[in-house]
Design an enzyme around this catalytic site. Structure first.
Site, short mmCIF file in Angstrom:
data_model
loop_
_atom_site.label_atom_id
_atom_site.label_comp_id
_atom_site.label_asym_id
_atom_site.label_seq_id
_atom_site.Cartn_x
_atom_site.Cartn_y
_atom_site.Cartn_z
N ASP A 27 7.79 -1.53 -35.00
CA ASP A 27 7.84 -1.20 -33.58
C ASP A 27 6.87 -0.04 -33.33
O ASP A 27 7.28 1.12 -33.20
CB ASP A 27 9.27 -0.82 -33.20
CG ASP A 27 9.50 -0.84 -31.69
OD1 ASP A 27 8.62 -1.32 -30.96
OD2 ASP A 27 10.58 -0.38 -31.26
N GLU A 106 3.21 -6.82 -24.04
CA GLU A 106 4.10 -6.78 -22.87
C GLU A 106 3.38 -6.95 -21.54
O GLU A 106 2.34 -6.34 -21.30
CB GLU A 106 4.88 -5.46 -22.88
CG GLU A 106 5.99 -5.40 -21.87
CD GLU A 106 7.17 -4.58 -22.35
OE1 GLU A 106 8.05 -4.29 -21.54
OE2 GLU A 106 7.21 -4.22 -23.54
N LYS A 142 5.84 -10.37 -24.01
CA LYS A 142 7.10 -9.68 -23.70
C LYS A 142 7.32 -9.63 -22.19
O LYS A 142 6.45 -9.22 -21.43
CB LYS A 142 7.08 -8.25 -24.25
CG LYS A 142 7.24 -8.17 -25.76
CD LYS A 142 7.16 -6.75 -26.27
CE LYS A 142 8.48 -6.04 -26.19
NZ LYS A 142 8.41 -4.70 -26.83
N THR A 167 12.57 -8.83 -23.46
CA THR A 167 12.89 -7.45 -23.81
C THR A 167 13.83 -6.82 -22.79
O THR A 167 14.19 -7.45 -21.79
CB THR A 167 11.59 -6.63 -23.96
OG1 THR A 167 11.91 -5.34 -24.51
CG2 THR A 167 10.89 -6.45 -22.63
N PHE A 189 18.65 -4.42 -27.16
CA PHE A 189 18.39 -3.00 -27.45
C PHE A 189 19.66 -2.31 -27.97
O PHE A 189 20.56 -2.00 -27.19
CB PHE A 189 17.91 -2.30 -26.17
CG PHE A 189 16.43 -2.45 -25.92
CD1 PHE A 189 15.78 -3.63 -26.20
CD2 PHE A 189 15.71 -1.41 -25.37
CE1 PHE A 189 14.41 -3.77 -25.97
CE2 PHE A 189 14.34 -1.54 -25.13
CZ PHE A 189 13.69 -2.72 -25.42
#
Length: 337
Positions: A27, A106, A142, A167, A189
């Site tokens: 990440d 993203e 994303k 996400t 998350f």
């Protein structure tokens, strides 16, 4: 000469053991961290790209992105948007030189409630990757896990063959809707769920197995495996290694360089806590969510409502900061012409 499993266990770090049961994803937008920990895949987001773009080592990527935006022309806003898209792709392309798998890129969080806008931007990013010789099979786009984002993912997967990573996922309703949309991967998350419960409850610490973020991902994993959904579950946003170890066996886990470093130094025995066999034995009921049902069930989860909107605002704020940084460069390039 083969090494016995017992000896191998003694030699291997927690990170190496984790890799036997779970696909480890980095990440980060920092190439050095990717080189060091050798993950299969990597994920980026506006916050990570903003941080990396401010490092002197990556100034050339910023310069190249700005030059690309200038070359396409148009209004200042269009130049900045094109430069931003190009910067995300340049980072992604460099990351792909270092990993065997896929990189997640993203779509601007400011489009989180604009289904068509997300589809358009996703296709644009895929085109930009194609321009540098990278096929869509190595990219995960994303998208925010709003209703609009999930439906954008449905269209991108079914009509364009573009793989999506959903996400900012906090609620079970979001997970169910993503599975029904047939997206490639979701990123629930863990850490941000824990943050909310610590901030809004009396309990300030949790054992890993009782961690609300860990329990959320475990339920989603079990639901997907029990009912045969192909969507990959990738736990994200970790606050400590205990959360990660408690999700050993999850399809994927995306982990920051700091926690990768801690896991590489730990030498405790890891045992998978998640498995398809146990999931299929779980007492879970299959549900279907249309838009009205999704909005109701998601709205019933106060934590998820607050963290989704907060997450969108945070990513959008960093996108704005990145735009400002690129604007300075665009203007400075203009003055040199």
């Amino acid at each position: 000469m083969s090494v016995s499993p017992v000896k191998r266990q003694k030699m291997e770090s927690a990170l190496d053991q984790l890799k036997h049961h779970t696909t480890v994803v980095a990440d980060t937008g920092d190439f050095n961290a990717i080189d060091e920990y050798k993950p299969l895949d990597a994920t980026t987001n506006p916050s990570l790209i903003l941080a990396a773009a401010q490092m002197p080592a990556y100034q050339k990527l910023v310069d190249d992105a700005v030059a690309y935006g200038k070359k396409l022309g148009g209004s200042e806003e269009e130049q900045i948007r094109n430069a931003s898209d190009k910067l995300f792709v340049l980072f992604g392309a460099e990351i792909l030189k270092r990993i065997p798998g896929r990189v997640s890129t993203e779509v601007d969080a400011r489009l989180s409630f604009d289904k068509e806008g997300m589809i358009q931007r996703a296709r644009r990013l895929i085109d930009l990757y194609k321009e540098v010789g990278i096929g869509k099979d190595r990219i995960l786009i994303k998208l925010s896990s709003t209703w609009e984002g999930i439906q954008a993912g449905r269209v991108l997967e079914a009509e364009y063959g573009i793989h999506c990573n959903m996400t900012l996922l906090f609620s079970f309703a979001q997970a169910v809707a993503c599975a029904e949309a047939g997206v490639t991967l979701i990123s629930p998350f863990v850490g941000r769920i824990l943050d909310w419960y610590v901030a809004n409850g009396d309990k300030k610490s949790f054992e890993p197995s009782e961690d609300p973020g860990v329990k959320s991902v475990t339920k989603i994993y079990n639901y997907y495996k029990k009912f045969g959904y192909k969507t990959i579950v990738m736990g994200a946003s970790f606050r400590n290694t205990g959360q990660i170890k408690a999700l050993t066996g999850c399809d994927y886990l995306t982990i920051s360089p700091k926690l990768l470093a801690e896991l590489s130094k730990e030498h405790v025995k890891l045992t998978p806590t998640l498995s398809v066999k146990e999931a299929q034995a779980c007492d879970l009921e299959k549900i279907h969510l249309d838009e009205k049902a999704f909005r109701w069930h998601h709205n019933e989860d106060q934590m998820a409502v607050e963290k989704l909107s907060d997450g969108i605002r945070r990513f959008a704020a960093d996108a704005v900061k990145l735009d400002r940084m690129l604007k300075v460069d665009v203007l400075s390039h203009s003055s040199c012409v």
